[in-house]
Each structure stands twice: as structure tokens, then as C-alpha cells.
Design an enzyme around this catalytic site. Sequence first.
Site, PDB file in Angstrom:
ATOM      1  N   LYS A  55      55.699  56.443 -65.560  1.00 20.21           N
ATOM      2  CA  LYS A  55      54.654  57.303 -65.007  1.00 20.21           C
ATOM      3  C   LYS A  55      54.336  58.444 -65.986  1.00 20.21           C
ATOM      4  O   LYS A  55      53.176  58.800 -66.190  1.00 20.21           O
ATOM      5  CB  LYS A  55      55.106  57.846 -63.641  1.00 20.21           C
ATOM      6  CG  LYS A  55      55.097  56.753 -62.581  1.00 20.21           C
ATOM      7  CD  LYS A  55      55.876  57.077 -61.322  1.00 20.21           C
ATOM      8  CE  LYS A  55      55.919  55.816 -60.432  1.00 20.21           C
ATOM      9  NZ  LYS A  55      56.750  55.918 -59.253  1.00 20.21           N
ATOM     10  N   GLN A  89      60.174  59.957 -56.200  1.00 25.88           N
ATOM     11  CA  GLN A  89      60.558  58.579 -56.525  1.00 25.88           C
ATOM     12  C   GLN A  89      61.528  58.043 -55.471  1.00 25.88           C
ATOM     13  O   GLN A  89      62.544  58.661 -55.189  1.00 25.88           O
ATOM     14  CB  GLN A  89      61.207  58.546 -57.930  1.00 25.88           C
ATOM     15  CG  GLN A  89      61.549  57.157 -58.420  1.00 25.88           C
ATOM     16  CD  GLN A  89      60.313  56.284 -58.631  1.00 25.88           C
ATOM     17  OE1 GLN A  89      59.322  56.720 -59.198  1.00 25.88           O
ATOM     18  NE2 GLN A  89      60.364  55.048 -58.158  1.00 25.88           N
ATOM     19  N   ASP A 122      50.847  58.961 -53.723  1.00 21.50           N
ATOM     20  CA  ASP A 122      51.370  57.622 -53.401  1.00 21.50           C
ATOM     21  C   ASP A 122      50.633  56.992 -52.221  1.00 21.50           C
ATOM     22  O   ASP A 122      50.710  55.781 -52.008  1.00 21.50           O
ATOM     23  CB  ASP A 122      52.865  57.739 -53.019  1.00 21.50           C
ATOM     24  CG  ASP A 122      53.771  57.284 -54.158  1.00 21.50           C
ATOM     25  OD1 ASP A 122      53.296  56.543 -55.030  1.00 21.50           O
ATOM     26  OD2 ASP A 122      54.956  57.671 -54.147  1.00 21.50           O
TER      27      ASP A 122
END
Length: 283
Positions: A51, A95, A118
Site C-alpha cells: 500500500k 490492517q 476500505d
Amino acid sequence: MIISGKELSARMKADMAAQVAEFPVKYGRVPHLVVILVGDDPASQSYVRGKGKACEVVGIRNTTIVKPATITEQELLDIIEGLNNDDGVDGILVQLPLPDHIDEATIINAIRKDKDVDGFHPLNVAALWMKQPCTVACTPKGIIRMLDEAGVEIKGKRAVVIGRSQIVGLPVAKLLLDRNATVTICHSRTKDLGAVTREAEILVVAIGRPKFVTADMVSPGTVVIDVGVNRDPETGKLVGDVDFEAIEPKASVITPVPGGVGPMTIACLMENTIECFLRKKQG
Ligand code: NAP
């Protein structure tokens, strides 16, 4: 035809880089994505590195906050609260998975909806199902983009999704439905799975079991999207949920693992970060 998520995501990132390059003049700064990594799981570390690299390519500012697995839920919530209130932060990503003593739902709920890059926050999930403006989860969004790129007509097709998780199976089924496919969702209790998958014109597989879908489960001409990321127990190599070698000659379109859905997920994360930034800047 093999759809390369690697190539498509590279093109998307190049386009986004050109767009972001104009932001300092237009808006005074570039978007800022904060990624929180808890613990030292190698797979999570590798995803977070990926990322960060993508942010570099696109020109998005990236901060990675690394915390030990011993961090308490409250300490993590406090960090998120600080980021929620920081005007210079546009996207927040924690995460997953988190250590067992931290409730993932509590953490996801704590991220402000408009910084939830997300697309996992319940308000974003609800908005997706109600066809309202929202941040769409990165993997399902990337899958639809790949189908479009490959010129696959979704409207009117029989689509079968194996897997009903909140982050892949369910949202991808909803996106296919919104594009007027007729969608069947399968799961671990589905009886005679092969009979269902053989009816599919578009088959999306998100289970998490190496080479679970075999050639006899797929009819000739099917479009096959393999979301799975697994280690082959024999070779240790990265493989999908689909037996690629056996199915590729039968499929009209198929995605490889690695280099298929994975890179698209990261490209769509970049896109979501830019969208969150623009929503704020453009009101
Ligand atoms: P998950 O939450 O574990 O869900 C797995 C789904 O598969 C469940 O709905 C389960 O059914 C179903 N399933 C399990 N065994 C089955 C069987 N024998 N027959 C039919 N269905 C079965 O997994 P996930 O988070 O959706 O992830 C799925 C895979 O995609 C994993 O390999 C993951 O690493 C990968 N993934 C990849 C990306 C990417 O960017 N490439 C992103 C996210 C996930 P039940 O609901 O009945 O238990």
C-alpha cells in the site's frame, strides 16, 4: 483471455498520478492515507508495504503507524479518534486481522465513515445496499473494473459468487446485481456446488482454499474471477482458489493469482483515498 490485474492497476495508478499532480495547485495539498499496522504478521507487513509503494507511485502522502500486538483496544481507539479529528488526514485503514483481544468490529466502527477508505464501516456497507453514495470496498470494486476492462457484458448474465464474507462475497454479489446480473451466492452449506457453478456465466470465487474449484465445476466459456490468496501446500507458491492450469483452457476470461485481483484491490484503495479527499475538498 487472461486479465492482468497488474497491467490494469499500473494504468490506473499512472492516471491517478497525473490527477494528483494537479492537487497542490488546485487544493493546496495531496491526499493523505494513514495505515495502522498492529503486530508483526509477515503477510500484513507485506500488504502494508504494498500500500505504501502504491501511494508513492500515485503521489499520495502515506503515514504508516506501527504498534505492537500488545496494544490495548482503547489505545487503538484513541489513535483512530485523533486521526478522525485531524483535518490533514483523508483516509484511515487498519490492517486486518487484529490480535484476538481487539474486537475488529469495534475498530472498524470507530473510523469515521468519510475516512473509511476500505469501505468496511457499517454506514458505507448500508449505503451500498441502499444504492446511496458510499465508499465501495476495494476488492469488489476492482473485480467489476476488471470485468469492464475485459469487455464482459454483466447485464443479464447468470453470475455465481462462492463466498459470502462482508469484505468480498456479499459486496461483489451486490455490485453484480446492481449491474443487472442474476446472482446466486454459494457458501459452505451449499449442496452440490458443482451443479450451481456449472450454470455460471460469470463465476467469482472467494473462499480461501487452494485450487478448490476444479475443471469439472466450470462450463466452457465461463468468465472466472479468482479472489483467493493461498499457499500451495506442496510447492509453497501463491495460488488462488481455482485450479488455474486446468480451467484456463475452458474459460473465456480468467484472472491469475498472483497478478489478478490483488493489484486491483490496491489500485482501488488509491482511488478510494482520492475520492475521500475530493469529497471533502469539493464539499
Ligand atoms: P472468509 O471470510 O473466510 O469467507 C470465506 C467464504 O467461503 C465463506 O463465506 C465460506 O462459507 C465460504 N466457503 C468456505 N468453504 C467453502 C466450501 N467448501 N464451499 C463453498 N463455500 C465455502 O474469506 P474472505 O475474507 O472472503 O476471503 C476469501 C479469499 O479471498 C481468501 O483467500 C483471502 O485471502 C482472499 N482475499 C483476497 C483479496 C485480494 O485482494 N486479492 C482480498 C480479500 C480476500 P460460510 O459463510 O458458509 O462459512
